[in-house]
Design a protein around this motif. Structure first.
Motif, PDB file in Angstrom:
ATOM      1  N   UNK A 132       0.865  -1.174   0.000  1.00 51.23           N
ATOM      2  CA  UNK A 132       0.000   0.000   0.000  1.00 51.23           C
ATOM      3  C   UNK A 132       0.901   1.223   0.000  1.00 51.23           C
ATOM      4  N   UNK A 133       0.717   2.110  -0.975  1.00 53.51           N
ATOM      5  CA  UNK A 133       1.592   3.273  -1.118  1.00 53.51           C
ATOM      6  C   UNK A 133       0.781   4.516  -1.444  1.00 53.51           C
ATOM      7  N   UNK A 134       1.420   5.674  -1.275  1.00 55.17           N
ATOM      8  CA  UNK A 134       0.867   6.951  -1.715  1.00 55.17           C
ATOM      9  C   UNK A 134       1.754   7.474  -2.834  1.00 55.17           C
ATOM     10  N   UNK A 135       1.124   7.911  -3.930  1.00 58.41           N
ATOM     11  CA  UNK A 135       1.885   8.447  -5.054  1.00 58.41           C
ATOM     12  C   UNK A 135       2.368   9.844  -4.674  1.00 58.41           C
ATOM     13  N   UNK A 168       8.561  12.014 -15.757  1.00 59.48           N
ATOM     14  CA  UNK A 168       8.472  12.710 -17.050  1.00 59.48           C
ATOM     15  C   UNK A 168       7.551  11.986 -18.028  1.00 59.48           C
ATOM     16  N   UNK A 169       7.526  10.660 -17.951  1.00 61.51           N
ATOM     17  CA  UNK A 169       6.695   9.875 -18.865  1.00 61.51           C
ATOM     18  C   UNK A 169       5.237   9.823 -18.405  1.00 61.51           C
ATOM     19  N   UNK A 170       4.927  10.412 -17.229  1.00 64.44           N
ATOM     20  CA  UNK A 170       3.553  10.460 -16.753  1.00 64.44           C
ATOM     21  C   UNK A 170       3.193   9.405 -15.728  1.00 64.44           C
ATOM     22  N   UNK A 171       4.090   8.466 -15.459  1.00 65.59           N
ATOM     23  CA  UNK A 171       3.818   7.450 -14.436  1.00 65.59           C
ATOM     24  C   UNK A 171       3.898   8.071 -13.052  1.00 65.59           C
ATOM     25  N   UNK A 172       3.078   7.566 -12.132  1.00 63.61           N
ATOM     26  CA  UNK A 172       3.181   7.978 -10.740  1.00 63.61           C
ATOM     27  C   UNK A 172       4.442   7.404 -10.122  1.00 63.61           C
ATOM     28  N   UNK A 195       9.481   3.523  -7.049  1.00 63.11           N
ATOM     29  CA  UNK A 195       8.627   2.592  -7.787  1.00 63.11           C
ATOM     30  C   UNK A 195       7.776   3.406  -8.760  1.00 63.11           C
ATOM     31  N   UNK A 196       7.803   3.047 -10.044  1.00 65.93           N
ATOM     32  CA  UNK A 196       6.971   3.704 -11.049  1.00 65.93           C
ATOM     33  C   UNK A 196       5.649   2.956 -11.162  1.00 65.93           C
ATOM     34  N   UNK A 236      -0.931  12.007  -4.853  1.00 64.74           N
ATOM     35  CA  UNK A 236      -1.927  11.955  -3.788  1.00 64.74           C
ATOM     36  C   UNK A 236      -2.738  10.673  -3.764  1.00 64.74           C
ATOM     37  N   UNK A 237      -2.707   9.903  -4.855  1.00 62.50           N
ATOM     38  CA  UNK A 237      -3.445   8.633  -4.871  1.00 62.50           C
ATOM     39  C   UNK A 237      -2.880   7.693  -3.811  1.00 62.50           C
TER      40      UNK A 237
END
Length: 71
Positions: free
Chosen positions: A21-24, A29-33, A42-43, A50-51
């Motif tokens: 369980x993580x918070x983004x 740059x590529x748009x991944x959290x 971790x991408x 905030x997710x």
């Protein structure tokens, strides 16, 4: 010439196949959290800052990893 290799497994706090369980915290740059587990990056595609999400580690490299969302 002798090459020395650092033991990577001791510095990588995640394992392929494990769920966390993580918070983004950031967006790459590529748009991944980007989430961090004990400082390890971790991408996570399909997320935004905030997710709070549950992820499964898909691939681990020496300095970062990739994960997918767990439904």
């Amino acid at each position: 010439m002798i090459l020395m290799f650092r033991e990577e497994s001791s510095s990588v706090p995640v394992e392929e196949g494990e769920v966390y369980d993580v918070t983004i915290q950031d967006i790459a740059r590529q748009g991944d959290g980007i989430a961090r587990i004990e400082g390890f990056v971790i991408f996570v595609p399909g997320t935004k800052v905030g997710d709070e999400v549950r992820i499964k580690i898909e691939r681990v490299l020496p300095k970062y990893g990739f994960a997918s969302l767990v439904e």
